[in-house]
Design a protein around this motif. Structure first.
Motif, PDB file in Angstrom:
ATOM      1  N   PRO A  63      22.207 -26.818 -10.577  1.00 44.50           N
ATOM      2  CA  PRO A  63      22.383 -25.418 -10.980  1.00 44.50           C
ATOM      3  C   PRO A  63      21.334 -24.936 -11.989  1.00 44.50           C
ATOM      4  O   PRO A  63      20.849 -23.801 -11.881  1.00 44.50           O
ATOM      5  CB  PRO A  63      23.786 -25.388 -11.608  1.00 44.50           C
ATOM      6  CG  PRO A  63      24.495 -26.565 -11.018  1.00 44.50           C
ATOM      7  CD  PRO A  63      23.438 -27.600 -10.791  1.00 44.50           C
ATOM      8  N   SER A  64      20.955 -25.774 -12.929  1.00 43.84           N
ATOM      9  CA  SER A  64      19.961 -25.332 -13.912  1.00 43.84           C
ATOM     10  C   SER A  64      18.572 -25.213 -13.279  1.00 43.84           C
ATOM     11  O   SER A  64      17.794 -24.340 -13.650  1.00 43.84           O
ATOM     12  CB  SER A  64      19.926 -26.263 -15.125  1.00 43.84           C
ATOM     13  OG  SER A  64      19.395 -27.509 -14.798  1.00 43.84           O
ATOM     14  N   VAL A  65      18.275 -26.058 -12.316  1.00 42.84           N
ATOM     15  CA  VAL A  65      16.988 -25.963 -11.631  1.00 42.84           C
ATOM     16  C   VAL A  65      16.960 -24.711 -10.753  1.00 42.84           C
ATOM     17  O   VAL A  65      15.961 -23.983 -10.732  1.00 42.84           O
ATOM     18  CB  VAL A  65      16.717 -27.232 -10.789  1.00 42.84           C
ATOM     19  CG1 VAL A  65      15.495 -27.063  -9.913  1.00 42.84           C
ATOM     20  CG2 VAL A  65      16.569 -28.452 -11.692  1.00 42.84           C
ATOM     21  N   LEU A  86      18.250 -32.349 -19.952  1.00 43.78           N
ATOM     22  CA  LEU A  86      18.451 -33.399 -18.958  1.00 43.78           C
ATOM     23  C   LEU A  86      17.611 -33.127 -17.709  1.00 43.78           C
ATOM     24  O   LEU A  86      16.975 -34.040 -17.171  1.00 43.78           O
ATOM     25  CB  LEU A  86      19.935 -33.527 -18.586  1.00 43.78           C
ATOM     26  CG  LEU A  86      20.273 -34.605 -17.568  1.00 43.78           C
ATOM     27  CD1 LEU A  86      19.864 -35.991 -18.071  1.00 43.78           C
ATOM     28  CD2 LEU A  86      21.754 -34.585 -17.240  1.00 43.78           C
ATOM     29  N   ALA A  87      17.588 -31.904 -17.253  1.00 49.95           N
ATOM     30  CA  ALA A  87      16.774 -31.541 -16.089  1.00 49.95           C
ATOM     31  C   ALA A  87      15.293 -31.758 -16.385  1.00 49.95           C
ATOM     32  O   ALA A  87      14.535 -32.215 -15.521  1.00 49.95           O
ATOM     33  CB  ALA A  87      17.034 -30.094 -15.689  1.00 49.95           C
ATOM     34  N   ASP A  88      14.891 -31.472 -17.607  1.00 46.26           N
ATOM     35  CA  ASP A  88      13.508 -31.696 -18.004  1.00 46.26           C
ATOM     36  C   ASP A  88      13.187 -33.194 -18.056  1.00 46.26           C
ATOM     37  O   ASP A  88      12.094 -33.607 -17.695  1.00 46.26           O
ATOM     38  CB  ASP A  88      13.233 -31.043 -19.357  1.00 46.26           C
ATOM     39  CG  ASP A  88      11.772 -31.028 -19.690  1.00 46.26           C
ATOM     40  OD1 ASP A  88      10.957 -30.716 -18.793  1.00 46.26           O
ATOM     41  OD2 ASP A  88      11.421 -31.346 -20.854  1.00 46.26           O
ATOM     42  N   LEU A 107      11.651 -36.102 -10.601  1.00 41.99           N
ATOM     43  CA  LEU A 107      12.454 -36.304  -9.392  1.00 41.99           C
ATOM     44  C   LEU A 107      12.527 -35.052  -8.518  1.00 41.99           C
ATOM     45  O   LEU A 107      12.820 -35.147  -7.334  1.00 41.99           O
ATOM     46  CB  LEU A 107      13.881 -36.730  -9.757  1.00 41.99           C
ATOM     47  CG  LEU A 107      14.075 -38.128 -10.325  1.00 41.99           C
ATOM     48  CD1 LEU A 107      15.514 -38.319 -10.778  1.00 41.99           C
ATOM     49  CD2 LEU A 107      13.681 -39.181  -9.314  1.00 41.99           C
ATOM     50  N   TRP A 108      12.276 -33.871  -9.112  1.00 43.25           N
ATOM     51  CA  TRP A 108      12.482 -32.647  -8.350  1.00 43.25           C
ATOM     52  C   TRP A 108      11.336 -31.638  -8.410  1.00 43.25           C
ATOM     53  O   TRP A 108      11.265 -30.743  -7.577  1.00 43.25           O
ATOM     54  CB  TRP A 108      13.762 -31.943  -8.805  1.00 43.25           C
ATOM     55  CG  TRP A 108      13.823 -31.617 -10.270  1.00 43.25           C
ATOM     56  CD1 TRP A 108      14.388 -32.381 -11.250  1.00 43.25           C
ATOM     57  CD2 TRP A 108      13.305 -30.460 -10.922  1.00 43.25           C
ATOM     58  NE1 TRP A 108      14.248 -31.772 -12.463  1.00 43.25           N
ATOM     59  CE2 TRP A 108      13.599 -30.584 -12.294  1.00 43.25           C
ATOM     60  CE3 TRP A 108      12.637 -29.321 -10.487  1.00 43.25           C
ATOM     61  CZ2 TRP A 108      13.224 -29.618 -13.231  1.00 43.25           C
ATOM     62  CZ3 TRP A 108      12.274 -28.360 -11.414  1.00 43.25           C
ATOM     63  CH2 TRP A 108      12.563 -28.517 -12.773  1.00 43.25           C
TER      64      TRP A 108
END
Length: 189
Positions: free
Chosen positions: A101-103, A111-113, A118-119
């Protein structure tokens, strides 16, 4: 003395470092796990029967059911198979699901950073592609050893299956076009 910002920065880099080490270790560790049960068959007599021995220790017979040593190796193999080969990609999948969702909203959390590698190279709709590629790597570097375990190291069957899997992956890669940049396809296959 650490302030809040320093603690958060350390936490992010620790998560990032852990994910990177595990990510790059997956193919090598997977192969080592499968090498622990890799056997080689030798002709036993003129009637065509053969005997298989563990390649890492030729004193251990692979096809003998009463062999406790080989049985213990198989138990350890299945534990490591479950923990490393099944659970590690599932953890990556869970992590990507959690940050998805954040991406998608382009409001990147810490955490996404931390797991950006990976993405970030994929289209937003293909955020899970790296998990698919990880499964492919695990299959080609390890799971292929489960094909014809007694005679497999002497036969072409593994090579044929690996070739078919690679061609299928290439076709899927071309069909879904997961990468943002076109030059990434030069390295993808």
């Amino acid at each position: 003395r650490f302030d809040i910002h320093s603690k958060m920065h350390l936490k992010r880099w620790t998560i990032y470092g852990t994910i990177v080490v595990i990510y790059f270790a997956i193919p090598t560790v997977s192969r080592s796990i499968f090498d622990a049960i890799k056997c080689r068959a030798f002709d036993n007599d003129d009637q065509g029967s053969s005997v298989s021995y563990l390649l890492i220790n030729m004193g251990i017979q692979c096809d003998r059911k009463e062999n406790g040593t080989y049985g213990n190796i198989l138990v350890l193999f299945w534990v490591l198979f479950t923990v490393w080969i099944i659970l590690t990609p599932l953890i990556f999948l869970s992590l990507l699901t959690y940050i998805h969702p954040s991406v998608q909203s382009k409001s990147i959390t810490s955490l996404a950073d931390s797991c950006r590698f990976l993405w970030q190279d994929y289209d937003p709709s293909m955020i899970y592609w790296d998990v698919i590629d990880t499964w492919r790597k695990i299959f080609l570097t390890g799971c292929i050893m489960l094909v014809d375990r007694q005679e497999g190291s002497n036969k072409m069957l593994r090579l044929v299956i690996a070739g078919i899997v690679s061609i299928l992956y290439f076709g899927i890669l071309l069909a879904f076009c997961p990468y943002k940049r076109q030059d990434d396809y030069n390295l993808a296959f």
